[in-house]
Design a protein around this motif. Structure first.
Motif, PDB file in Angstrom:
ATOM      1  N   LEU A 128       0.883  -1.155   0.000  1.00 28.88           N
ATOM      2  CA  LEU A 128       0.000   0.000   0.000  1.00 28.88           C
ATOM      3  C   LEU A 128       0.931   1.218   0.000  1.00 28.88           C
ATOM      4  N   HIS A 129       0.815   2.081  -1.009  1.00 32.51           N
ATOM      5  CA  HIS A 129       1.822   3.116  -1.232  1.00 32.51           C
ATOM      6  C   HIS A 129       1.702   4.284  -0.250  1.00 32.51           C
ATOM      7  N   MET A 130       0.469   4.702   0.031  1.00 31.51           N
ATOM      8  CA  MET A 130       0.289   5.872   0.889  1.00 31.51           C
ATOM      9  C   MET A 130      -1.100   5.824   1.525  1.00 31.51           C
ATOM     10  N   TRP A 131      -1.182   6.095   2.798  1.00 32.05           N
ATOM     11  CA  TRP A 131      -2.433   6.023   3.550  1.00 32.05           C
ATOM     12  C   TRP A 131      -3.418   7.095   3.062  1.00 32.05           C
ATOM     13  N   ASP A 132      -4.681   6.691   2.815  1.00 34.20           N
ATOM     14  CA  ASP A 132      -5.640   7.663   2.268  1.00 34.20           C
ATOM     15  C   ASP A 132      -6.629   8.212   3.295  1.00 34.20           C
ATOM     16  N   PHE A 133      -6.588   7.733   4.533  1.00 31.48           N
ATOM     17  CA  PHE A 133      -7.430   8.236   5.632  1.00 31.48           C
ATOM     18  C   PHE A 133      -8.929   8.013   5.417  1.00 31.48           C
ATOM     19  N   ASN A 134      -9.312   7.205   4.447  1.00 29.26           N
ATOM     20  CA  ASN A 134     -10.731   7.013   4.149  1.00 29.26           C
ATOM     21  C   ASN A 134     -11.176   5.558   4.100  1.00 29.26           C
ATOM     22  N   THR A 135     -10.330   4.676   3.594  1.00 28.05           N
ATOM     23  CA  THR A 135     -10.749   3.295   3.389  1.00 28.05           C
ATOM     24  C   THR A 135     -10.732   2.509   4.694  1.00 28.05           C
ATOM     25  N   PRO A 136     -11.809   1.781   5.018  1.00 33.96           N
ATOM     26  CA  PRO A 136     -11.823   0.951   6.223  1.00 33.96           C
ATOM     27  C   PRO A 136     -10.716  -0.107   6.180  1.00 33.96           C
ATOM     28  N   VAL A 137     -10.101  -0.366   7.323  1.00 31.16           N
ATOM     29  CA  VAL A 137      -8.970  -1.281   7.338  1.00 31.16           C
ATOM     30  C   VAL A 137      -9.371  -2.703   6.976  1.00 31.16           C
ATOM     31  N   ASP A 138     -10.591  -3.135   7.347  1.00 27.58           N
ATOM     32  CA  ASP A 138     -10.976  -4.499   7.009  1.00 27.58           C
ATOM     33  C   ASP A 138     -11.130  -4.677   5.504  1.00 27.58           C
ATOM     34  N   GLU A 139     -11.507  -3.623   4.793  1.00 24.73           N
ATOM     35  CA  GLU A 139     -11.587  -3.689   3.336  1.00 24.73           C
ATOM     36  C   GLU A 139     -10.193  -3.862   2.732  1.00 24.73           C
ATOM     37  N   ILE A 140      -9.233  -3.122   3.265  1.00 24.22           N
ATOM     38  CA  ILE A 140      -7.857  -3.225   2.774  1.00 24.22           C
ATOM     39  C   ILE A 140      -7.299  -4.618   3.044  1.00 24.22           C
ATOM     40  N   LEU A 141      -7.447  -5.079   4.268  1.00 19.69           N
ATOM     41  CA  LEU A 141      -6.867  -6.358   4.659  1.00 19.69           C
ATOM     42  C   LEU A 141      -7.482  -7.531   3.906  1.00 19.69           C
ATOM     43  N   ARG A 142      -8.811  -7.528   3.767  1.00 21.43           N
ATOM     44  CA  ARG A 142      -9.458  -8.633   3.077  1.00 21.43           C
ATOM     45  C   ARG A 142      -9.100  -8.629   1.589  1.00 21.43           C
ATOM     46  N   SER A 143      -8.959  -7.445   0.992  1.00 23.04           N
ATOM     47  CA  SER A 143      -8.588  -7.349  -0.417  1.00 23.04           C
ATOM     48  C   SER A 143      -7.172  -7.879  -0.641  1.00 23.04           C
ATOM     49  N   MET A 169      -3.740  -2.761  11.961  1.00 23.71           N
ATOM     50  CA  MET A 169      -4.023  -3.649  10.842  1.00 23.71           C
ATOM     51  C   MET A 169      -3.310  -4.993  10.998  1.00 23.71           C
ATOM     52  N   GLN A 170      -2.072  -4.956  11.463  1.00 24.46           N
ATOM     53  CA  GLN A 170      -1.331  -6.202  11.639  1.00 24.46           C
ATOM     54  C   GLN A 170      -2.012  -7.083  12.685  1.00 24.46           C
ATOM     55  N   ALA A 171      -2.484  -6.466  13.764  1.00 20.65           N
ATOM     56  CA  ALA A 171      -3.153  -7.235  14.818  1.00 20.65           C
ATOM     57  C   ALA A 171      -4.459  -7.836  14.301  1.00 20.65           C
ATOM     58  N   ILE A 172      -5.227  -7.063  13.537  1.00 18.92           N
ATOM     59  CA  ILE A 172      -6.483  -7.567  12.987  1.00 18.92           C
ATOM     60  C   ILE A 172      -6.217  -8.731  12.037  1.00 18.92           C
ATOM     61  N   ALA A 173      -5.210  -8.582  11.184  1.00 13.47           N
ATOM     62  CA  ALA A 173      -4.887  -9.646  10.233  1.00 13.47           C
ATOM     63  C   ALA A 173      -4.528 -10.936  10.964  1.00 13.47           C
ATOM     64  N   GLU A 174      -3.733 -10.831  12.011  1.00 10.41           N
ATOM     65  CA  GLU A 174      -3.338 -12.017  12.755  1.00 10.41           C
ATOM     66  C   GLU A 174      -4.530 -12.655  13.457  1.00 10.41           C
ATOM     67  N   LEU A 175      -5.403 -11.849  14.038  1.00 10.41           N
ATOM     68  CA  LEU A 175      -6.556 -12.376  14.762  1.00 10.41           C
ATOM     69  C   LEU A 175      -7.554 -13.051  13.823  1.00 10.41           C
ATOM     70  N   ARG A 176      -7.696 -12.537  12.627  1.00  7.44           N
ATOM     71  CA  ARG A 176      -8.680 -13.080  11.681  1.00  7.44           C
ATOM     72  C   ARG A 176      -8.093 -14.125  10.733  1.00  7.44           C
ATOM     73  N   GLY A 177      -6.810 -14.401  10.855  1.00  3.02           N
ATOM     74  CA  GLY A 177      -6.201 -15.393   9.991  1.00  3.02           C
ATOM     75  C   GLY A 177      -5.996 -14.906   8.574  1.00  3.02           C
ATOM     76  N   TRP A 178      -5.917 -13.579   8.384  1.00  4.82           N
ATOM     77  CA  TRP A 178      -5.644 -13.010   7.070  1.00  4.82           C
ATOM     78  C   TRP A 178      -4.132 -12.845   6.900  1.00  4.82           C
ATOM     79  N   THR A 179      -3.707 -12.598   5.678  1.00  3.74           N
ATOM     80  CA  THR A 179      -2.281 -12.454   5.392  1.00  3.74           C
ATOM     81  C   THR A 179      -1.695 -11.265   6.155  1.00  3.74           C
TER      82      THR A 179
END
Length: 352
Positions: A128-143, A169-179
């Motif tokens: 992810l090149h630069m934070w946009d302050f708008n997109t929900p983190v779960d959308e980014i992580l699942r994508s 985001m790293q904590a959410i990914a680990e808890l949900r079993g995402w990359t």
């Protein structure tokens, strides 16, 4: 150290060279600060011949993604032995509201375009090149996770993202079993040490290998600028690195003072200032692979000399003193007198 003294990238098993070859100078346009196609070819050949395997690009680099196009052409027949990283987020279609940002639509479209331009069927590392302050983190992580499961992306990373969002985001990914993320690309150099406060400690704690961009401080640490170069810059006239540095506030008296100290110590070591500045970033244990953004084969050859450099503790102390940043809460309080209030007279060795 050599380019084939590979390092693990963060908490992954991916092996990368201790210096990455950046391609931001590829096909940026005639008369600008970029490399010719022939210079780019020679740099890629030199880097690979020396054992290098980590090459960094982005869909935004070059004109209309031409950095990726050229890189794809130069890697034909040897792509699989290399770790190719690219990025998405910045606009590639001005005026199109969904052709920029961190959201799923832009991520998927950007990856498909990058695969086509690079002439490959997978991307080793997608940032992810630069934070946009708008997109929900779960959308980014699942994508991200969907692309990894599809085999189009192998590893994922973050660039230019706030520390609290990256760790969340790293904590959410680990808890949900995402990359999980394995890499963090941020500016880090003797003129940009503020990232030592939150971002780098976060990366070490959360398993992200740091890959610094601009380790030479956009060229300021090479010693090529003088006090005569100080002055305002026009963001509308960015045809040179000097103009960019002036317009973005990098060309300052403080930074030139730091560059002077780099030049002084480089003279003691018998190396170039660029080699010393690069070698300094490699002394930090969280740093996996700085990105060298060279323009010519001669500059690349010089930068590679940083791998053989040894800096004494006394010289490191002088560089640290010259480049120290102002105190920041809460880090400086927590590492100051508050430690005695926390531990009393108990001696405790910090966890590495």
């Amino acid at each position: 150290m050599q380019l084939d003294d590979y390092r693990l990238l963060g908490r992954s098993g991916l092996r990368v060279s201790p210096l990455a070859l950046g391609t931001m100078t590829f096909r940026v346009g005639a008369g600008a600060w970029g490399s010719s196609d022939e210079e780019a070819r020679r740099m890629v050949d030199l880097y690979i011949d020396r054992g290098g395997n980590f090459i960094d690009t982005a869909d935004f680099y070059g004109q209309m993604g031409q950095s990726e196009v050229l890189l794809g052409e130069l890697l034909k027949g040897r792509r699989d032995r290399l770790v190719v990283s690219t990025k998405y987020s910045l606009t590639t279609r001005p005026g199109d509201p969904n052709a920029s940002g961190n959201h799923r639509k832009n991520m998927i479209r950007s990856v498909e375009d990058s695969l086509r331009r690079l002439g490959t069927d997978y991307i080793d590392l997608l940032y992810l090149h630069m934070w946009d302050f708008n997109t929900p983190v779960d959308e980014i992580l699942r994508s991200f996770d969907d692309l990894v499961r599809q085999g189009k992306v192998l590893y994922i990373g973050l660039s230019d993202t706030p520390a609290w969002q990256a760790s969340r985001m790293q904590a959410i990914a680990e808890l949900r079993g995402w990359t999980p993320f394995c890499a963090l690309q941020i500016p880090y150099s003797l003129i940009e040490r503020t990232v030592e406060r939150e971002l780098i400690p976060m990366a070490r704690e959360m398993g992200l290998g740091v890959s610094p961009w601009a380790p030479l401080g956009q060229g300021l640490l090479t010693g090529k600028y003088t006090r005569a170069d100080l002055g305002g810059g026009d963001m509308d006239k960015l045809g040179s690195r000097k103009a960019i540095n002036a317009a973005t506030g990098k060309l300052t008296a403080r930074n030139l003072d730091i560059a002077d100290r780099v030049v002084e110590i480089a003279g003691e070591l018998g190396c170039t200032p660029a080699q010393l500045a690069l070698a300094w970033t490699l002394t930090h244990p969280a740093v996996a692979s700085p990105v060298v953004g060279v323009r010519t084969p001669a500059q690349l050859e010089d930068n590679l000399g940083a791998l053989a450099l040894e800096i004494s503790p006394e010289q490191l102390a002088r560089l640290d003193a010259a480049s120290a940043v102002p105190p920041v809460f809460p880090i400086d309080v927590l590492h100051g007198p508050a430690r005695s209030m926390m531990f009393g007279n108990v001696k405790l060795r910090d966890r590495v």
